[in-house]
Design a protein around this motif. Sequence first.
Motif, PDB file in Angstrom:
ATOM      1  N   PRO A  94      -9.021  -8.022  -1.339  1.00  0.00           N
ATOM      2  CA  PRO A  94      -8.292  -7.126  -0.249  1.00  0.00           C
ATOM      3  C   PRO A  94      -7.443  -5.922  -0.971  1.00  0.00           C
ATOM      4  CG  PRO A  94      -7.176  -9.203  -0.812  1.00  0.00           C
ATOM      5  CD  PRO A  94      -8.321  -9.363  -1.394  1.00  0.00           C
ATOM      6  N   ASP A 127       1.232 -14.747 -10.273  1.00  0.00           N
ATOM      7  CA  ASP A 127       2.257 -13.594 -10.384  1.00  0.00           C
ATOM      8  C   ASP A 127       3.007 -13.580 -11.492  1.00  0.00           C
ATOM      9  OD1 ASP A 127       4.134 -11.560  -9.673  1.00  0.00           O
ATOM     10  OD2 ASP A 127       3.049 -11.633  -7.503  1.00  0.00           O
ATOM     11  N   HIS A 135      -0.220  -5.189 -13.221  1.00  0.00           N
ATOM     12  CA  HIS A 135       0.543  -5.284 -14.207  1.00  0.00           C
ATOM     13  C   HIS A 135      -0.176  -6.117 -15.235  1.00  0.00           C
ATOM     14  CE1 HIS A 135       4.463  -3.943 -12.625  1.00  0.00           C
ATOM     15  NE2 HIS A 135       4.109  -4.342 -11.729  1.00  0.00           N
ATOM     16  N   SER A 142       0.837  -1.107   0.108  1.00  0.00           N
ATOM     17  CA  SER A 142      -0.034   0.069   0.189  1.00  0.00           C
ATOM     18  C   SER A 142       1.022   1.104   0.030  1.00  0.00           C
ATOM     19  CB  SER A 142      -0.856  -0.026   1.019  1.00  0.00           C
ATOM     20  OG  SER A 142      -1.967  -1.013   1.232  1.00  0.00           O
ATOM     21  N   ARG A 179       8.600 -15.022  -6.058  1.00  0.00           N
ATOM     22  CA  ARG A 179       7.410 -14.972  -5.313  1.00  0.00           C
ATOM     23  C   ARG A 179       6.519 -16.255  -5.386  1.00  0.00           C
ATOM     24  NH1 ARG A 179       5.431  -8.820  -4.075  1.00  0.00           N
ATOM     25  NH2 ARG A 179       7.512  -7.971  -3.458  1.00  0.00           N
TER      26      ARG A 179
HETATM   27  N1  LIG Z   1      -7.636  -4.392   2.654  1.00  0.00           N
HETATM   28  C1  LIG Z   1      -6.520  -4.130   3.277  1.00  0.00           C
HETATM   29  O1  LIG Z   1      -6.458  -3.581   4.454  1.00  0.00           O
HETATM   30  C2  LIG Z   1      -5.136  -4.141   2.723  1.00  0.00           C
HETATM   31  C3  LIG Z   1      -3.975  -4.242   3.672  1.00  0.00           C
HETATM   32  C4  LIG Z   1      -2.755  -4.183   3.121  1.00  0.00           C
HETATM   33  C5  LIG Z   1      -2.457  -4.265   1.871  1.00  0.00           C
HETATM   34  N2  LIG Z   1      -3.405  -4.155   0.874  1.00  0.00           N
HETATM   35  C6  LIG Z   1      -3.503  -4.200  -0.472  1.00  0.00           C
HETATM   36  O2  LIG Z   1      -3.289  -5.510  -0.988  1.00  0.00           O
HETATM   37  C7  LIG Z   1      -2.349  -5.364  -2.197  1.00  0.00           C
HETATM   38  C8  LIG Z   1      -1.176  -6.442  -2.329  1.00  0.00           C
HETATM   39  O3  LIG Z   1      -0.349  -5.776  -1.202  1.00  0.00           O
HETATM   40  P1  LIG Z   1       1.265  -6.648  -1.159  1.00  0.00           P
HETATM   41  O4  LIG Z   1       1.842  -5.696  -0.035  1.00  0.00           O
HETATM   42  O5  LIG Z   1       1.104  -7.705  -1.287  1.00  0.00           O
HETATM   43  O6  LIG Z   1       1.647  -5.597  -2.586  1.00  0.00           O
HETATM   44  P2  LIG Z   1       2.947  -5.959  -3.541  1.00  0.00           P
HETATM   45  O7  LIG Z   1       2.786  -4.946  -4.383  1.00  0.00           O
HETATM   46  O8  LIG Z   1       4.162  -6.457  -2.913  1.00  0.00           O
HETATM   47  O9  LIG Z   1       2.360  -7.377  -4.241  1.00  0.00           O
HETATM   48  C9  LIG Z   1       1.555  -7.196  -5.404  1.00  0.00           C
HETATM   49  C10 LIG Z   1       1.838  -8.352  -6.304  1.00  0.00           C
HETATM   50  O10 LIG Z   1       0.761  -8.358  -7.721  1.00  0.00           O
HETATM   51  C11 LIG Z   1       1.497  -9.004  -8.434  1.00  0.00           C
HETATM   52  N3  LIG Z   1       0.838  -8.688  -9.526  1.00  0.00           N
HETATM   53  C12 LIG Z   1       0.926  -7.353 -10.388  1.00  0.00           C
HETATM   54  N4  LIG Z   1       0.056  -7.537 -11.480  1.00  0.00           N
HETATM   55  C13 LIG Z   1      -0.539  -8.796 -11.358  1.00  0.00           C
HETATM   56  C14 LIG Z   1      -1.398  -9.292 -12.349  1.00  0.00           C
HETATM   57  N5  LIG Z   1      -2.145  -8.690 -13.308  1.00  0.00           N
HETATM   58  N6  LIG Z   1      -1.993 -10.638 -11.892  1.00  0.00           N
HETATM   59  C15 LIG Z   1      -1.186 -11.263 -10.848  1.00  0.00           C
HETATM   60  N7  LIG Z   1      -0.256 -10.780 -10.018  1.00  0.00           N
HETATM   61  C16 LIG Z   1      -0.215  -9.508 -10.308  1.00  0.00           C
HETATM   62  C17 LIG Z   1       2.968  -8.294  -8.447  1.00  0.00           C
HETATM   63  O11 LIG Z   1       4.141  -8.736  -9.251  1.00  0.00           O
HETATM   64  C18 LIG Z   1       3.055  -8.250  -6.973  1.00  0.00           C
HETATM   65  O12 LIG Z   1       4.083  -9.485  -6.733  1.00  0.00           O
HETATM   66  C19 LIG Z   1      -2.138  -3.842  -2.423  1.00  0.00           C
HETATM   67  O13 LIG Z   1      -3.072  -3.180  -3.227  1.00  0.00           O
HETATM   68  C20 LIG Z   1      -2.328  -3.193  -1.176  1.00  0.00           C
HETATM   69  O14 LIG Z   1      -2.520  -1.931  -1.161  1.00  0.00           O
HETATM   70  C21 LIG Z   1      -4.837  -4.250   1.473  1.00  0.00           C
END
Ligand SMILES: NC(=O)c1ccc[n+]([C@@H]2O[C@H](COP(=O)([O-])OP(=O)(O)OC[C@H]3O[C@@H](n4cnc5c(N)ncnc54)[C@H](O)[C@@H]3O)[C@@H](O)[C@H]2O)c1
Lengths: 396, 191
Positions: free
Chosen positions: A308, A218, A267, A40, A223
């Motif tokens: 999420p 991913d 992406h 985030s 990962r």
């Molecule tokens: N709801 C909540 O309270 C809450 C809390 C924390 C994080 N989040 C959200 O959760 C999400 C993930 O957080 P994170 O820390 O794991 O982020 P991150 O950026 O580390 O991970 C995102 C992953 O998604 C992959 N990705 C990108 N495009 C993709 C696609 N089209 N298909 C499949 N995978 C793809 C990326 O390669 C990356 O590994 C973010 O949007 C973050 O804001 C929400």
Amino acid sequence: MRALTWHGKHDVRVDTVDDPEILNPRDAIIKVTSTAICGSDLHLYDGYIPTMQAGDILGHEFMGEVVETGPKSTLKKGQRVVVPFTIACGSCYHCGKHQYSACDNANPADNQDIAQTLYGQPMSGLFGYSHMTGGYAGGQAEYVRVPFSDVGPIVIPDGIDDDKVLFLSDILPTGWQAAEFAQIEPGDTVAVWGCGPVGLFCVQSAFLMGAERVIAIDHFPRRLELAAKFGAETLNFEESKTYEALMEMTGGIGPDACIDAVGLEAHGLFVDNVWDQIKVSTFTGTDRTHSIRQAIIACRKGGRVSMPAVYGGFVDKFPLGAFMEKGLTLKTGQTHVQHYLPGLLAAIMEGKIDTTFLISHRMALSEAPEGYKIFHDHQNDVTKVVLKPGLDRVAA
Amino acid sequence: MADLRDDAPITTSKRSDGIIDATENLLEAKGHSLVGRSVTINRPRAELYAYWRDFTKLPSFMDNVERVDLIDDTTSHWVVKAPGGKTVEWDAVITEERPDELIAWASTEGADVPNSGRIDFRDAGDRGTVVTATILYDPPAGFIGKVIAKMFQREPAIQARRDLRRFKQLMETGEIATAARTHKQLKEETA
Ligand SMILES: NC(=O)c1ccc[n+]([C@@H]2O[C@H](COP(=O)([O-])OP(=O)(O)OC[C@H]3O[C@@H](n4cnc5c(N)ncnc54)[C@H](O)[C@@H]3O)[C@@H](O)[C@H]2O)c1
Ligand SMILES: [Zn+2]
Ligand SMILES: [Zn+2]
């Protein structure tokens, strides 16, 4: 004190700012021992989130030692606590229903106007996450003022390492809640978009909740490898066609539940996604939503979609027809962290959940700008950066 | 026209003559601008009424009210912040009062900002109490005053909404939420 401050797109700095003080009776001041950079935070780093102001202190995943308490705090000096990223009062209607991220009172009155206009009703306050969610100073700092400290922070028993419990602050309960929202039934196949920290905890949680198969999606091999360690089957979207692969892997049915753990950073080398990106970066409107579109299209009829992933604004080309015709259910939201803390802490202490595998980098607070850069630029190897303000104190 | 009427509060009406209808609920109408705002507070009606009825406590959550002095049981003197570091003042009398239910007031002759209004307290089952503020007022120095006031975020509609939120915070949590980090910042915010 020293703190990581936001100054604009891809511009974060460690500055010296005034130490926080006790302002309200229920406050506590925490001396931060560990604080992580979250996916985030990358939305802020990339400039996707409005209502940021230069000098804002970032960080919403942190823990530390209680060094000062207000008269109504229930914490004691010297206790170690993990602090939920959602700030909640504990006494409003929503807190009563354990919908902590919908708390009526934690967002200061003046800041609620923005969210009220944009969303209809204002949400709770969050640490270090723009002025729409309160404008609270975050945890990537030496000290933090924690409001409603009698409700949020969970006390950690002695002898348990920071690295084991830090992620209770956000991503572990977020992955858990997302899996819970997917209403997993025994025998289910669950597809998870994104193997970042949130997605990886979704994978773990889904298995604990009885999923028979989890398919993790991913494009970063490292990962995907981590997901595979927990027993997930992997799908590299640069290697294979996501929808086609999911359909074949489920015998033409589609996954029973789909979890979007990607969000704004999605992406995808597709026209719709490029268009989303232009519009988000110019603030002309819509969020990048490639992953949620795919999740809806791939999901089996009558299945569940859990989201999420964070979105902030409007959406173009949302497959509303598919969503309706297939009779899907969508559950989403900022995590009600406080609700999950006791259960998840117990699961960690019993060894049912491990979180330490995620940490790839430990850095001093002074190195935070470098931490942001590598987490942003090298997602394959950098799975999670944890900042330790103590390392600066040792070096000094 | 009449058959278009619905059950929504008059303060949300699109019609300009909504004001006239709203005014009918007041014993005495002062002013031509209308503000109406409700908030649900998870506390008993009597407790909320009692806090509000002690007007000297109102500045604790009404950011723009500097001071309220009690002159007698039904008359009070109000000192309110205005744009440009100025203050405006008036005397207000209680025009109607029902314990745990209603407080209505009107400003007296010579008020800097003529105003009147009512605060209603209604039971909301296990959600507590609905508090509704309905306020009529004349913007200071007419239209220009309103524009200036809006710039300074002291526009009564915004102010009323924020004041009610702060009242709710204070009653439900015992404090008013702030994102300030230091006493200095907090002071600047509420200045
Ligand atoms: N709801 C909540 O309270 C809450 C809390 C924390 C994080 N989040 C959200 O959760 C999400 C993930 O957080 P994170 O820390 O794991 O982020 P991150 O950026 O580390 O991970 C995102 C992953 O998604 C992959 N990705 C990108 N495009 C993709 C696609 N089209 N298909 C499949 N995978 C793809 C990326 O390669 C990356 O590994 C973010 O949007 C973050 O804001 C929400
Ligand atoms: Zn986070
Ligand atoms: Zn609350």
